[in-house]
Design a protein around this motif. Structure first.
Motif, PDB file in Angstrom:
ATOM      1  N   VAL A 184       0.864  -1.163   0.000  1.00  8.12           N
ATOM      2  CA  VAL A 184       0.000   0.000   0.000  1.00  8.12           C
ATOM      3  C   VAL A 184       0.904   1.217   0.000  1.00  8.12           C
ATOM      4  N   GLY A 185       0.683   2.079  -0.961  1.00  9.88           N
ATOM      5  CA  GLY A 185       1.479   3.289  -1.041  1.00  9.88           C
ATOM      6  C   GLY A 185       1.169   4.228   0.111  1.00  9.88           C
ATOM      7  N   SER A 186       2.189   4.920   0.567  1.00  9.94           N
ATOM      8  CA  SER A 186       1.971   5.865   1.657  1.00  9.94           C
ATOM      9  C   SER A 186       1.416   7.175   1.106  1.00  9.94           C
ATOM     10  N   LYS A 187       0.785   7.926   1.967  1.00  8.73           N
ATOM     11  CA  LYS A 187       0.263   9.218   1.565  1.00  8.73           C
ATOM     12  C   LYS A 187       1.436  10.147   1.261  1.00  8.73           C
ATOM     13  N   ARG A 188       1.236  10.979   0.324  1.00 11.17           N
ATOM     14  CA  ARG A 188       2.305  11.887  -0.104  1.00 11.17           C
ATOM     15  C   ARG A 188       2.743  12.776   1.055  1.00 11.17           C
ATOM     16  N   GLY A 189       4.025  12.801   1.287  1.00  8.70           N
ATOM     17  CA  GLY A 189       4.582  13.637   2.343  1.00  8.70           C
ATOM     18  C   GLY A 189       4.605  12.980   3.707  1.00  8.70           C
ATOM     19  N   ALA A 190       3.976  11.782   3.835  1.00 10.95           N
ATOM     20  CA  ALA A 190       3.993  11.103   5.128  1.00 10.95           C
ATOM     21  C   ALA A 190       5.342  10.423   5.299  1.00 10.95           C
ATOM     22  N   SER A 191       5.812  10.317   6.501  1.00 18.39           N
ATOM     23  CA  SER A 191       7.090   9.682   6.730  1.00 18.39           C
ATOM     24  C   SER A 191       6.923   8.195   6.927  1.00 18.39           C
TER      25      SER A 191
END
Length: 120
Positions: free
Chosen positions: A113-120
C-alpha cells in the motif's frame, strides 16, 4: 446416480471438528414450508461446489444436499457466524499438537500500500 458413503466429502473426523462450531438452528417461522436441510448435507453441497467449481445453481439434486441456493445461504450464514475462521484455527492447532506443521515452507503474503504523499 445414487450417492454412496464412499463418495462423501465430509469425513467423520472433519464433521467432529465442524459440528460444534455450527450455530444452532433458527426457530421455524411458522407452520408449513420445507424442512431445513441437515447441516452435514448442506456442508456436502458446499464442498461439492467449492471442489468442482460448478455454479451454485448447478448443484446436483441427486447428492441430497438441497438446492445450490440453500447451500450458498448456509455458507454465508456460517461465514457470518465465524465458523470458517474457528475451523481454520482448530485444524492448525490439531496439526501443531501432532507436530505435522512444517513452518519452514511457510510464507507471508502482504499487500503493498502506497503511503500518503509527504507522510514519513
Amino acid at each position: 446416480m445414487a450417492k454412496t458413503t464412499q463418495q462423501r466429502r465430509v469425513e467423520d473426523r472433519l464433521w467432529e471438528l465442524i459440528e460444534p462450531l455450527i450455530p444452532s438452528r433458527p426457530a421455524p417461522r411458522g407452520p408449513g414450508g420445507r424442512p431445513r436441510i441437515d447441516d452435514r448435507a448442506a456442508l456436502e453441497g458446499i464442498l461439492f461446489v467449492l471442489d468442482t467449481g460448478c455454479r451454485w445453481r448447478d448443484l446436483p439434486e441427486q447428492l441430497g444436499c438441497g438446492s445450490g441456493h440453500t447451500a450458498w445461504r448456509r455458507l454465508r450464514e456460517w461465514q457470518d457466524a465465524g465458523v470458517w475462521d474457528r475451523l481454520h484455527q482448530l485444524v492448525l492447532d490439531e496439526l501443531s499438537n501432532v507436530d505435522e506443521l512444517d513452518w519452514t515452507r511457510g510464507c507471508i503474503d502482504a499487500v503493498s500500500v502506497g503511503s500518503k504523499r509527504g507522510a514519513s
